[in-house]
Design an enzyme around this catalytic site. Structure first.
Site, short mmCIF file in Angstrom:
data_model
loop_
_atom_site.label_atom_id
_atom_site.label_comp_id
_atom_site.label_asym_id
_atom_site.label_seq_id
_atom_site.Cartn_x
_atom_site.Cartn_y
_atom_site.Cartn_z
N THR A 52 43.28 52.85 35.51
CA THR A 52 42.80 51.86 36.80
C THR A 52 43.22 52.15 38.10
O THR A 52 43.11 53.95 38.41
CB THR A 52 43.55 50.11 36.52
OG1 THR A 52 45.27 50.90 36.99
CG2 THR A 52 43.57 49.92 35.06
N CYS A 53 43.02 51.41 39.36
CA CYS A 53 43.19 51.89 40.77
C CYS A 53 44.60 52.18 40.44
O CYS A 53 45.06 52.91 42.19
CB CYS A 53 43.13 50.54 41.61
SG CYS A 53 43.93 49.25 41.74
N ASN A 54 45.63 51.72 39.60
CA ASN A 54 47.32 52.46 39.71
C ASN A 54 47.57 53.25 39.00
O ASN A 54 49.36 53.20 38.96
CB ASN A 54 48.37 51.24 40.59
CG ASN A 54 47.73 49.53 39.80
OD1 ASN A 54 47.92 49.94 38.59
ND2 ASN A 54 47.26 48.82 40.81
N GLY A 191 30.20 48.41 45.58
CA GLY A 191 30.36 48.66 44.30
C GLY A 191 30.50 47.62 43.81
O GLY A 191 30.52 46.22 44.46
N GLU A 194 34.18 43.82 39.03
CA GLU A 194 35.27 42.51 39.02
C GLU A 194 36.17 42.54 40.69
O GLU A 194 35.77 41.41 40.79
CB GLU A 194 35.77 42.51 37.93
CG GLU A 194 37.57 41.64 37.94
CD GLU A 194 38.13 41.69 36.78
OE1 GLU A 194 38.85 40.42 36.30
OE2 GLU A 194 38.46 42.73 35.90
#
Length: 317
Positions: A52-54, A191, A194
């Site tokens: 994920t982004c983190n 983009g 979600e």
């Protein structure tokens, strides 16, 4: 009788800088290859990758007590970056500690923004991809189902659910420190995932009605814009719209910078609020050095919640 061990190797926002974490992220283009390569490692029976982004996390079921070296070697080789020679403090957890870790992740307790709800869908998508690639079996299947049930219980029975907030919500609060009247501003979204959908929901609630949307697949941009009454643009035309946009939000799976400092050379007369939550980053961090660009990336959001996790860490014990 062979006893299978559940293990997880995690590099996340708690133990690593984003500049290092982004070197090990996976995207939809390489995830299948990564899953199949990981599953082929001797001793691994099942595997799932949560990227994920983190966080980047490898979940495996193995007959080995300690398979950490194999997981580190896999990440190092796949991304051509040696973990062992870096200053990163990764975590390797086994058995009940690995299970408890996923429960915390699914419940939002281990998230960058405490209680953020998007992680549930990210876990489901990661499991779905692993299932599609036939890299999960009964052990990880049961673990994922348990984690989703625990997450539901935690969110319904503790204060976590009432605190849930997304990065896009917080980003909009930041924007109000820069602009007095958001309704007069124009936005560019790069983009169509979600997080972009959550962000445009916030834009609409602030009466921002001129929104441009770009995606590498123009069909995705068109479908997204039909739903939100926005304007699709070609991905290669993004730079042309920098002069128009007051707010830029980007969250793609690109492996290289989409926008660089030089792309803003012709802009001098206005402030631009930029949110980059992509991993790897979509925007060269040097863009933030420009006086008129207010660039917020994942490191900025990380700093927001660094001190407010511990109070909730015992909620699911």
């Amino acid at each position: 009788v062979e006893v299978k061990m559940i293990s997880v190797l995690t590099i996340n926002h708690n133990n690593s800088e984003m500049s290092f974490l982004e070197k090990f992220s996976f995207n939809k283009d390489n995830l299948q290859e990564a899953l199949l390569s990981l599953k082929n490692i001797g001793g691994i029976d099942e595997c799932m990758i949560l990227s994920t982004c983190n966080r980047v996390e490898l979940y495996v079921s193995s007959d080995k007590k300690d398979i950490s070296f194999s997981l580190i070697e896999f990440l190092s080789k796949f991304h051509s970056t040696n973990i062992e020679k870096s200053p990163v403090i990764y975590q390797y957890l086994t058995a009940s500690d690995a299970v408890y870790h996923l429960f915390k992740v699914a419940s939002g307790i281990d998230s960058m923004i405490l209680g953020e709800p998007q992680i549930i869908n990210q876990i489901k998508e990661s499991y779905s991809k692993a299932n599609e690639c036939n890299t999960v079996g009964p052990i990880l299947h049961r673990l994922i189902q348990m984690s989703l049930r625990v997450a539901k219980k935690v969110r319904s029975e503790t204060a976590i659910g009432s605190r849930s907030e997304s990065i896009s919500n917080i980003a909009m609060r930041f924007s109000k420190k820069i602009f007095d009247n958001l309704s007069e501003k124009k936005a560019l979204i790069i983009g169509t995932g979600e997080m972009s959908q959550l962000f445009i929901d916030n834009l609409i609630s602030e009466n921002i009605n001129e929104v441009y949307v770009a995606s590498r697949d123009i069909k995705n941009a068109i479908n997204f814009c039909d739903k939100y009454n926005a304007k699709p643009i070609l991905f290669e035309d993004i730079r042309k719209y920098l002069r128009l946009a007051d707010i830029i939000f980007t969250s793609t799976g690109s492996n290289e910078f989409i926008l660089k400092k030089s792309d803003f050379d012709d802009i001098k007369s206005k402030d631009i609020f930029i949110v980059d939550i992509a991993l790897p980053r979509d925007i060269d961090p040097r863009v933030g050095d420009l006086d008129f660009c207010y660039l917020y990336d994942l490191d900025d959001f990380k700093n927001l919640s660094i001190n407010n996790k511990n109070a909730y860490s015992t909620s699911i014990k």
